[in-house]
Structures are given as structure tokens and as C-alpha cells.
Design an enzyme around this catalytic site. Structure first.
Site, PDB file in Angstrom:
ATOM      1  N   GLU A 167      13.389 -19.527 -11.869  1.00 55.50           N
ATOM      2  CA  GLU A 167      12.224 -19.184 -11.185  1.00 55.50           C
ATOM      3  C   GLU A 167      11.997 -17.555 -11.216  1.00 55.50           C
ATOM      4  O   GLU A 167      11.015 -17.167 -10.723  1.00 55.50           O
ATOM      5  CB  GLU A 167      12.394 -19.486  -9.500  1.00 55.50           C
ATOM      6  CG  GLU A 167      13.441 -18.650  -8.747  1.00 55.50           C
ATOM      7  CD  GLU A 167      14.762 -18.936  -9.092  1.00 55.50           C
ATOM      8  OE1 GLU A 167      15.181 -19.669  -9.985  1.00 55.50           O
ATOM      9  OE2 GLU A 167      15.581 -18.120  -8.274  1.00 55.50           O
ATOM     10  N   CYS A 187      21.690 -21.620  -9.090  1.00 52.21           N
ATOM     11  CA  CYS A 187      22.805 -20.689  -8.724  1.00 52.21           C
ATOM     12  C   CYS A 187      23.565 -20.994  -7.757  1.00 52.21           C
ATOM     13  O   CYS A 187      24.331 -22.180  -7.467  1.00 52.21           O
ATOM     14  CB  CYS A 187      22.005 -19.202  -8.552  1.00 52.21           C
ATOM     15  SG  CYS A 187      23.235 -17.941  -8.896  1.00 52.21           S
ATOM     16  N   SER A 232      25.669 -18.779  -1.107  1.00 48.51           N
ATOM     17  CA  SER A 232      26.025 -20.000  -0.879  1.00 48.51           C
ATOM     18  C   SER A 232      26.828 -20.298   0.641  1.00 48.51           C
ATOM     19  O   SER A 232      26.882 -21.409   1.242  1.00 48.51           O
ATOM     20  CB  SER A 232      27.116 -20.943  -1.828  1.00 48.51           C
ATOM     21  OG  SER A 232      27.994 -20.017  -2.077  1.00 48.51           O
ATOM     22  N   GLY A 268      21.021 -17.778  -3.697  1.00 45.49           N
ATOM     23  CA  GLY A 268      21.118 -16.949  -2.625  1.00 45.49           C
ATOM     24  C   GLY A 268      22.824 -16.633  -2.205  1.00 45.49           C
ATOM     25  O   GLY A 268      23.385 -16.359  -3.224  1.00 45.49           O
ATOM     26  N   HIS A 283      18.853 -18.451 -12.900  1.00 41.44           N
ATOM     27  CA  HIS A 283      17.662 -18.568 -11.992  1.00 41.44           C
ATOM     28  C   HIS A 283      16.198 -18.743 -12.828  1.00 41.44           C
ATOM     29  O   HIS A 283      15.657 -17.668 -13.238  1.00 41.44           O
ATOM     30  CB  HIS A 283      17.361 -17.228 -11.419  1.00 41.44           C
ATOM     31  CG  HIS A 283      18.433 -17.010 -10.326  1.00 41.44           C
ATOM     32  ND1 HIS A 283      17.966 -17.342  -8.866  1.00 41.44           N
ATOM     33  CD2 HIS A 283      19.537 -16.405 -10.308  1.00 41.44           C
ATOM     34  CE1 HIS A 283      19.093 -16.897  -8.354  1.00 41.44           C
ATOM     35  NE2 HIS A 283      20.129 -16.326  -8.936  1.00 41.44           N
TER      36      HIS A 283
HETATM   37  N1  GLN Z   1      27.341 -15.496  -5.827  1.00 41.15           N
HETATM   38  C1  GLN Z   1      26.399 -16.358  -5.028  1.00 41.15           C
HETATM   39  C2  GLN Z   1      27.376 -17.268  -4.424  1.00 41.15           C
HETATM   40  O1  GLN Z   1      28.469 -17.430  -4.663  1.00 41.15           O
HETATM   41  C3  GLN Z   1      25.391 -17.053  -6.024  1.00 41.15           C
HETATM   42  C4  GLN Z   1      24.453 -15.857  -6.475  1.00 41.15           C
HETATM   43  C5  GLN Z   1      23.109 -16.691  -6.538  1.00 41.15           C
HETATM   44  O2  GLN Z   1      22.622 -17.555  -6.200  1.00 41.15           O
HETATM   45  N2  GLN Z   1      22.263 -15.627  -7.277  1.00 41.15           N
HETATM   46  O3  GLN Z   1      26.870 -18.029  -3.597  1.00 41.15           O
END
Ligand code: GLN
Length: 191
Positions: free
Chosen positions: A168, A83, A53, A51, A166
Site C-alpha cells: 500500500e 507486515c 502487532s 503497524g 507494504h
Molecule cells: N515491527 C512491527 C511488528 O513487529 C511490524 C512493522 C510494520 O508493520 N511495518 O509488529
């Protein structure tokens, strides 16, 4: 016996689907009440999804989830971070894993891509990267599980398993199965 999925934002629904496919009960955690019902229902593991962060961090603090989750992980609760979930576990966020994540690490051109890479103990695994991080520093206790062009993209330290990609978002269930093995190590015959 349940696995919690942090569902503040991001790709939590796909983890839920994958765990259900593997016959595991889940509980989506959005607030402290959810977390408490997870703990009182013999919760055995936690997934922190991908997501954003920065947003996840803010909502986690606003909901009062930061400290309880940090303590549970330090106390040995098995956790899978994917991620943004990887970023959340590093030294400057939850500070539970001895890693430093580099965010959005692949530049604009390579912001999102699919790859098939070698994963320690599993062989070739499909890997979906979406504005992903990599691990730029890892302490001695951290076992490196996969790299792309010399950059660490999956690792384990005790009860913590992280991937920059990912798992999932593919139909390959092996990373989740590996996580369930770690859960079982911590709680024999729990699943
Ligand atoms: N770019 C997002 C971040 O820095 C991480 C991307 C992802 O979870 N798909 O939080």
C-alpha cells in the site's frame, strides 16, 4: 459489497486509498459495532495493515474483536495481511494461518529498505520493508509467493494472503488486485 480494513492503528489509510483507487468500497473497523455493520453490509474481505502487532493485538482483544475476526477468517473470509498484519495471522497470534513469523527480522542496519523482488505470477514488484518480519516456518498448505535471500516474505494459504512488505506504500496495485481476485473466488461477481 465492502472490504473491511482493521483500523486500530498503523497504515490503514493507505490501504483505504489503494482500494478506493481500484473502485472498491471500504469500511474502517475500530470496534465491534463497525465489525457488525461490515458483516451486515455483505462484507467480502478484510485487510489487516502494518503497524505494531503487539499494540494491534492488545486493542483487538480490548475491543472484543479477536474471536469474531478469528472465526470469520477460519470460516473463509478472504484476508490480506501486510507486515504486522502477517504477524497477526500466524500461529502465535490469531492462529489462522500455518506460518510462524519472525518479527523485526532484518536487524538494525536493515530495519527499513526498498527492494524489487520477484513475486510468483506477477513478476518484479516494488517492496517496501519497515521493521518487517519474514516467515520462518510454513506448513505444507502454504504456497510461497516471494522470497528475499531465501527468506519467505509473501505467501498464500486458501483465503489468506500475506506480505512482509507494504504494497500500500507504493503505487503498484498488483498485490491488491491479487487479493481482489481471491475475494472474487470466494464470492463470485461480488465486486
Ligand atoms: N515491527 C512491527 C511488528 O513487529 C511490524 C512493522 C510494520 O508493520 N511495518 O509488529
Amino acid at each position: 459489497m465492502k472490504i473491511a480494513i482493521l483500523a486500530l492503528q498503523g497504515a490503514f489509510a493507505e490501504h483505504e486509498q489503494m482500494l478506493h483507487l481500484l473502485g472498491v468500497e471500504t469500511i474502517l473497523v475500530r470496534n465491534l459495532d463497525d465489525w457488525q455493520s461490515f458483516l451486515s453490509s455483505n462484507g467480502v474481505g478484510l485487510v489487516i495493515p502494518g503497524g505494531e502487532s503487539t499494540s494491534m493485538m492488545r486493542i483487538m482483544r480490548d475491543e472484543g474483536l479477536f474471536e469474531p475476526i478469528r472465526e470469520a477468517i477460519l470460516g473463509g473470509l478472504p484476508v490480506l495481511g501486510t507486515c504486522a498484519g502477517l504477524i497477526m495471522l500466524d500461529r502465535i497470534h490469531l492462529d489462522v494461518m500455518d506460518i510462524l513469523a519472525k518479527r523485526n527480522a532484518y536487524g538494525r542496519q536493515l530495519g527499513s529498505f526498498n527492494y524489487e523482488g520477484e513475486f510468483k505470477g506477477l513478476g518484479k514488484v516494488p517492496m517496501t520493508f519497515i521493521r518487517a518480519p519474514y516467515i520462518e516456518e510454513a506448513g505444507h498448505d502454504v504456497e510461497i509467493l516471494a522470497t528475499v535471500e531465501g527468506k519467505i516474505i509473501a505467501a498464500r494459504q486458501k483465503n489468506m494472503l500475506v506480505t512482509a512488505f507494504h504494497p500500500e506504500l507504493t503505487d503498484d496495485t498488483r498485490i491488491h488486485k491479487l487479493f481482489l481476485k481471491i475475494v472474487e473466488e470466494g464470492h463470485p461477481s461480488s465486486l
